[in-house]
Write a protein that holds these residues in place. Structure first.
Motif, mmCIF file in Angstrom:
data_model
loop_
_atom_site.group_PDB
_atom_site.id
_atom_site.type_symbol
_atom_site.label_atom_id
_atom_site.label_comp_id
_atom_site.label_asym_id
_atom_site.label_seq_id
_atom_site.Cartn_x
_atom_site.Cartn_y
_atom_site.Cartn_z
ATOM 1 N N ASN A 1 0.850 -1.192 0.000
ATOM 2 C CA ASN A 1 0.000 0.000 0.000
ATOM 3 C C ASN A 1 0.886 1.243 0.000
ATOM 4 O O ASN A 1 2.112 1.146 0.132
ATOM 5 C CB ASN A 1 -1.001 -0.016 1.166
ATOM 6 N N SER A 2 0.278 2.399 -0.163
ATOM 7 C CA SER A 2 1.063 3.617 -0.349
ATOM 8 C C SER A 2 1.911 3.943 0.880
ATOM 9 O O SER A 2 3.043 4.427 0.747
ATOM 10 C CB SER A 2 0.139 4.792 -0.698
ATOM 11 N N VAL B 1 4.951 1.613 0.783
ATOM 12 C CA VAL B 1 5.909 2.043 -0.240
ATOM 13 C C VAL B 1 6.786 3.176 0.293
ATOM 14 O O VAL B 1 8.009 3.179 0.118
ATOM 15 C CB VAL B 1 5.173 2.476 -1.524
ATOM 16 N N ARG B 2 6.173 4.134 0.949
ATOM 17 C CA ARG B 2 6.939 5.260 1.502
ATOM 18 C C ARG B 2 7.914 4.796 2.583
ATOM 19 O O ARG B 2 9.051 5.253 2.640
ATOM 20 C CB ARG B 2 5.978 6.302 2.073
ATOM 21 N N ILE C 1 4.823 9.630 -3.419
ATOM 22 C CA ILE C 1 4.425 8.256 -3.714
ATOM 23 C C ILE C 1 4.816 7.830 -5.127
ATOM 24 O O ILE C 1 5.210 6.682 -5.355
ATOM 25 C CB ILE C 1 2.902 8.053 -3.479
ATOM 26 N N ASP C 2 4.743 8.753 -6.097
ATOM 27 C CA ASP C 2 5.125 8.377 -7.465
ATOM 28 C C ASP C 2 6.628 8.109 -7.557
ATOM 29 O O ASP C 2 7.059 7.119 -8.163
ATOM 30 C CB ASP C 2 4.734 9.484 -8.451
ATOM 31 N N SER D 1 7.408 4.873 -5.694
ATOM 32 C CA SER D 1 6.970 3.712 -6.464
ATOM 33 C C SER D 1 7.904 3.439 -7.635
ATOM 34 O O SER D 1 8.249 2.277 -7.929
ATOM 35 C CB SER D 1 5.543 3.927 -6.970
ATOM 36 N N VAL E 1 0.323 -0.931 -6.390
ATOM 37 C CA VAL E 1 0.217 -0.104 -5.188
ATOM 38 C C VAL E 1 -1.250 0.101 -4.840
ATOM 39 O O VAL E 1 -2.061 0.477 -5.694
ATOM 40 C CB VAL E 1 0.906 1.260 -5.386
ATOM 41 N N PHE F 1 -4.090 2.165 -2.654
ATOM 42 C CA PHE F 1 -4.313 3.447 -1.994
ATOM 43 C C PHE F 1 -5.368 3.299 -0.903
ATOM 44 O O PHE F 1 -6.334 2.542 -1.056
ATOM 45 C CB PHE F 1 -4.762 4.508 -2.987
ATOM 46 N N GLY G 1 -5.756 2.635 -6.894
ATOM 47 C CA GLY G 1 -4.428 2.035 -6.936
ATOM 48 C C GLY G 1 -3.698 2.394 -8.208
ATOM 49 O O GLY G 1 -4.211 3.108 -9.072
ATOM 50 N N HIS H 1 -2.717 4.701 -13.257
ATOM 51 C CA HIS H 1 -3.516 5.028 -12.080
ATOM 52 C C HIS H 1 -4.983 4.728 -12.366
ATOM 53 O O HIS H 1 -5.468 5.001 -13.474
ATOM 54 C CB HIS H 1 -3.413 6.522 -11.735
#
Length: 313
Positions: A198-199, A202-203, A211-212, A215, A227, A229, A234, A244
């Motif tokens: 999930n976001s 990822v961070r 986030i971009d 990712s 991913v 959200f 997602g 997206h």
């Protein structure tokens, strides 16, 4: 099309336990010896691995699950809930010396809090995995990577066995209770076909807030990155491609397990050979529909329901 050499579509390795969800009412954790009332208590199947396996079976995939449970009512409950929808749990290990994990979910509106006794949830290790079953699977999914400490060290060997047998692999790290966000994960992504996170995960894994950008840094390691959200949408990345998609509108009752149902939907499309964009849309639909009931499993759709929500019925 079924492959006689691979008579299981997806073998899930991970955690299984009950979730006790308490909803509404006077949901406060206070040690004042007073009894507080809630509106609803529901016992359902929990654990990222178990929820993903059940979601795959609901979508019509031939699914197996390997984990560790205790020789107790909680362990028997988790195994029976999977068996009831056709998941092969015959290779799941029972440890009579350890209790099955259990989680209490406190749910108030859109807010949730968790109290977890991990028990056997992280006890899986390679010696407990039936290698013949691994070779018979088209795809092997590793759930809750960060709590599978006994499996982490041996995972490169397992991934290589899957590859040698012509199968594909995926990992979902889930939360890291130790808050280290590593465990050798990044060094393995070039050996994994699909990486789910999930976001927030990822961070934390990358240490990058955008986030971009975060990712993209993960996708550069070679996996397809899917991913999830928090609001239900997602994105998916592969190489230079980034797609997206927004959430599907549902009346949200409970978000528990939505990310695991997302994984199940994406893998169903991936194994059917769908384009990434369609895989992502199916994943979002499955994650969204799972939120229409209390607990992580009762809202999981069949493939017929999911295709109808996609407008493809």
């Amino acid at each position: 099309m079924n492959d006689p050499a691979h008579d299981i579509d997806v073998l899930v390795l991970g955690d299984a336990r009950p979730d006790l969800t308490l909803r509404g009412g006077d949901l406060q954790v206070a040690f004042d010896v007073r009894e507080r009332r809630v509106d609803l208590a529901t016992l359902s199947l929990g654990g990222s691995g178990a929820i993903t396996a059940r979601g795959l079976a609901r979508l019509g995939l031939r699914t197996g699950f390997i984990g560790v449970v205790g020789d107790d009512p909680f362990g028997r409950f988790a195994s029976e809930e999977l068996r009831r929808v056709g998941v092969d749990v015959s290779r799941t290990a029972t440890d009579p010396s350890r209790p099955t994990g259990v989680r209490a979910v406190l749910s108030r509106g859109s807010e949730r809090s968790f109290l977890t006794a991990p028990g056997t949830s992280g006890d899986l290790r390679l010696e407990l995995v039936d290698i013949d079953l691994v070779r018979r699977a088209r795809h092997v999914h590793i759930a809750s990577y960060f709590i599978q400490a006994g499996l982490q060290r041996e995972l490169p060997e397992l991934l290589e066995l899957v590859k040698e047998g012509g199968g594909t692999t995926s990992i979902d790290p889930n939360d890291d209770p130790a808050d280290r966000w590593d465990g050798g994960l990044l060094t393995m992504l070039d050996r994994v076909d699909v990486f789910f996170a999930n976001s927030a995960e990822v961070r934390r894994i990358t240490g990058i807030d955008d986030i971009d950008v975060a990712s993209e840094s993960l996708a550069e390691r070679g996996s397809i990155l899917a991913v999830k959200f928090g609001q239900g949408g997602g994105m998916v990345l592969q190489g230079e491609e980034m797609i997206h998609r927004e959430a599907v509108a549902v009346d949200i009752v409970d978000k528990t397990g939505a990310g695991d149902s997302f994984d199940a939907g994406f893998l169903a499309g991936f194994l059917a050979g769908w384009p990434l964009e369609r895989c992502l849309r199916l994943a979002i639909v499955c994650g969204s529909l799972s939120m229409r009931a209390t607990g992580g499993i009762d809202g999981q759709p069949t493939m017929e329901e999911a295709l109808a929500a996609l407008g493809e019925a």
